[in-house]
Write an enzyme that holds these catalytic residues in place. Structure first.
Site, mmCIF file in Angstrom:
data_model
loop_
_atom_site.group_PDB
_atom_site.id
_atom_site.type_symbol
_atom_site.label_atom_id
_atom_site.label_comp_id
_atom_site.label_asym_id
_atom_site.label_seq_id
_atom_site.Cartn_x
_atom_site.Cartn_y
_atom_site.Cartn_z
ATOM 1 N N THR A 61 7.205 2.390 -1.248
ATOM 2 C CA THR A 61 8.188 1.582 -0.526
ATOM 3 C C THR A 61 8.640 0.372 -1.332
ATOM 4 O O THR A 61 9.554 -0.346 -0.925
ATOM 5 C CB THR A 61 7.618 1.099 0.824
ATOM 6 O OG1 THR A 61 6.411 0.368 0.595
ATOM 7 C CG2 THR A 61 7.328 2.285 1.744
ATOM 8 N N SER A 62 8.008 0.122 -2.478
ATOM 9 C CA SER A 62 8.391 -1.000 -3.332
ATOM 10 C C SER A 62 7.890 -0.741 -4.751
ATOM 11 O O SER A 62 7.156 0.220 -4.999
ATOM 12 C CB SER A 62 7.801 -2.324 -2.804
ATOM 13 O OG SER A 62 6.386 -2.277 -2.843
ATOM 14 N N GLY A 63 8.285 -1.616 -5.667
ATOM 15 C CA GLY A 63 7.755 -1.593 -7.029
ATOM 16 C C GLY A 63 7.989 -0.306 -7.776
ATOM 17 O O GLY A 63 9.006 0.386 -7.592
ATOM 18 N N ILE A 64 7.040 0.041 -8.642
ATOM 19 C CA ILE A 64 7.210 1.209 -9.500
ATOM 20 C C ILE A 64 7.175 2.514 -8.716
ATOM 21 O O ILE A 64 7.788 3.497 -9.120
ATOM 22 C CB ILE A 64 6.175 1.237 -10.644
ATOM 23 C CG1 ILE A 64 4.748 1.360 -10.110
ATOM 24 C CG2 ILE A 64 6.317 0.017 -11.542
ATOM 25 C CD1 ILE A 64 3.704 1.569 -11.188
ATOM 26 N N GLY A 65 6.470 2.540 -7.583
ATOM 27 C CA GLY A 65 6.459 3.741 -6.760
ATOM 28 C C GLY A 65 7.832 4.045 -6.200
ATOM 29 O O GLY A 65 8.294 5.187 -6.224
ATOM 30 N N SER B 106 -4.811 1.342 -14.895
ATOM 31 C CA SER B 106 -4.384 0.084 -15.507
ATOM 32 C C SER B 106 -5.259 -0.208 -16.718
ATOM 33 O O SER B 106 -6.436 0.159 -16.759
ATOM 34 C CB SER B 106 -4.514 -1.066 -14.507
ATOM 35 O OG SER B 106 -4.309 -2.316 -15.139
ATOM 36 N N TYR C 286 -10.953 -5.026 -8.758
ATOM 37 C CA TYR C 286 -9.733 -4.343 -9.177
ATOM 38 C C TYR C 286 -9.959 -3.575 -10.469
ATOM 39 O O TYR C 286 -9.606 -2.386 -10.576
ATOM 40 C CB TYR C 286 -8.603 -5.355 -9.357
ATOM 41 C CG TYR C 286 -7.320 -4.725 -9.842
ATOM 42 C CD1 TYR C 286 -6.500 -4.015 -8.968
ATOM 43 C CD2 TYR C 286 -6.936 -4.818 -11.178
ATOM 44 C CE1 TYR C 286 -5.321 -3.419 -9.409
ATOM 45 C CE2 TYR C 286 -5.767 -4.227 -11.626
ATOM 46 C CZ TYR C 286 -4.968 -3.531 -10.739
ATOM 47 O OH TYR C 286 -3.810 -2.930 -11.191
#
Length: 303
Positions: free
Chosen positions: A27-31, A150, A175
């Site tokens: 729904t946002s960003g790289i996705g 990452s 993370y």
């Protein structure tokens, strides 16, 4: 300079008109950027996230592109919601050609999910593991699985003793540890798919440091403002470039038979030594099934 992820990835000529894709965290960003790129290439895309309004907006954009888009809401801290997401995919498609495990985040404060698992580990690793396990029998021959990891995995080693406690909680360690788990999961999945003679490939990626992705909102103090101020400079990665990192192992003809690798800068790269540990990957795989209370996926012939 082009801003389209598919052009940056060199896959703008790939025909995805027969491709059915699920992109988590889209729904946002790289996705979102990856989902829209897939739509421009002709794929039908299942959009996932927690925000109904944002999901509907992405679906509207996909519809405008001529793509058959649908949004499924699922909280990745809830195993039942993940199972329902998988059930919806099975119910609304006759097979899945592309699974992009992209959902995840950085969480400053520590908490346990209802399973008694540390939240970051659960959302970033356990839920993609469960979703993939639930969809294994729905993946088509030649399908691809891409998991967003990452470079932050560097500097950590697998420590399963810390995934069910908040003692000495560190948001950054949690993370980094979850991103290490993403790489170990992806490579072990590849090994087990090969052992099961499944024509499915699995790879993980480092998308780059992306101020525009929204990730920085999870970081402490003034760091989010500093990172957002860097957006557009050559030392950081744009959202389009981050999405392109996903599209290379997802769509490129040159990566169709590559499996079990970690991609960075659009090519297979060596992750840290702990991320290459076969024994650690097997321990993580089995422990993840135990934490979820499920039978070990792809168990036969894999040990």
């Amino acid at each position: 300079m082009t801003t389209q992820p598919e052009a940056i990835a060199g896959v703008a000529d790939v025909d995805c008109s027969e491709t059915r894709a699920l992109v988590t965290g889209s729904t946002s960003g790289i996705g979102r950027a990856a989902a829209l790129a897939l739509g421009r290439l002709g794929a039908d895309v299942i959009v996932h996230g927690r925000d109904q309004e944002a999901g509907a907006a992405v679906v509207n954009e996909l519809d405008a592109l001529g793509s058959d888009g649908q949004f499924v809401r699922a909280d990745f801290a809830d195993p039942d919601a993940v199972r329902e997401l998988a059930a919806t995919v099975r119910r609304t498609t006759d097979g899945l050609d592309l699974l992009i495990n992209n959902a995840g985040g950085f969480f400053r404060s520590g908490r346990l999910t209802d399973l008694g698992v540390e939240y970051t580990f659960h959302v970033n690793h356990l839920s993609p593991y469960l979703l993939t396990a639930e969809l294994l029998d729905h993946l088509t021959a030649g399908s691809r699985i891409v998991t967003t990891a990452s470079a932050a995995h560097q500097g950590t080693s697998l420590d399963l003793s810390r995934v069910q406690t908040l003692d000495e909680y560190s948001g950054m360690w949690a993370y980094s540890h979850s991103k290490l788990a993403n790489i170990l999961f992806s490579s072990e999945l590849a090994r087990r798919l090969d052992a099961a003679d499944r024509d499915v490939v699995s790879n993980s990626i480092h998308p780059g440091a992306i101020p525009g992705s929204g990730f920085s909102r999870f970081l402490p103090g003034p760091i989010p403002r500093v990172l957002e101020a860097l957006d557009g400079l050559p030392i950081v990665t744009s959202v389009a470039e981050g999405a392109a990192e996903i599209l290379v192992p997802a769509l490129s003809p040159r990566t169709a038979t590559i499996s079990g690798r970690y991609f960075s800068d659009q090519r297979p790269t060596q992750p840290s030594a702990p991320a290459q540990g076969t024994y650690a990957a097997q321990r993580l795989w089995n422990a993840s099934a135990d934490l979820l209370g499920i039978a070990t996926p792809l168990a036969e012939g894999a040990e």
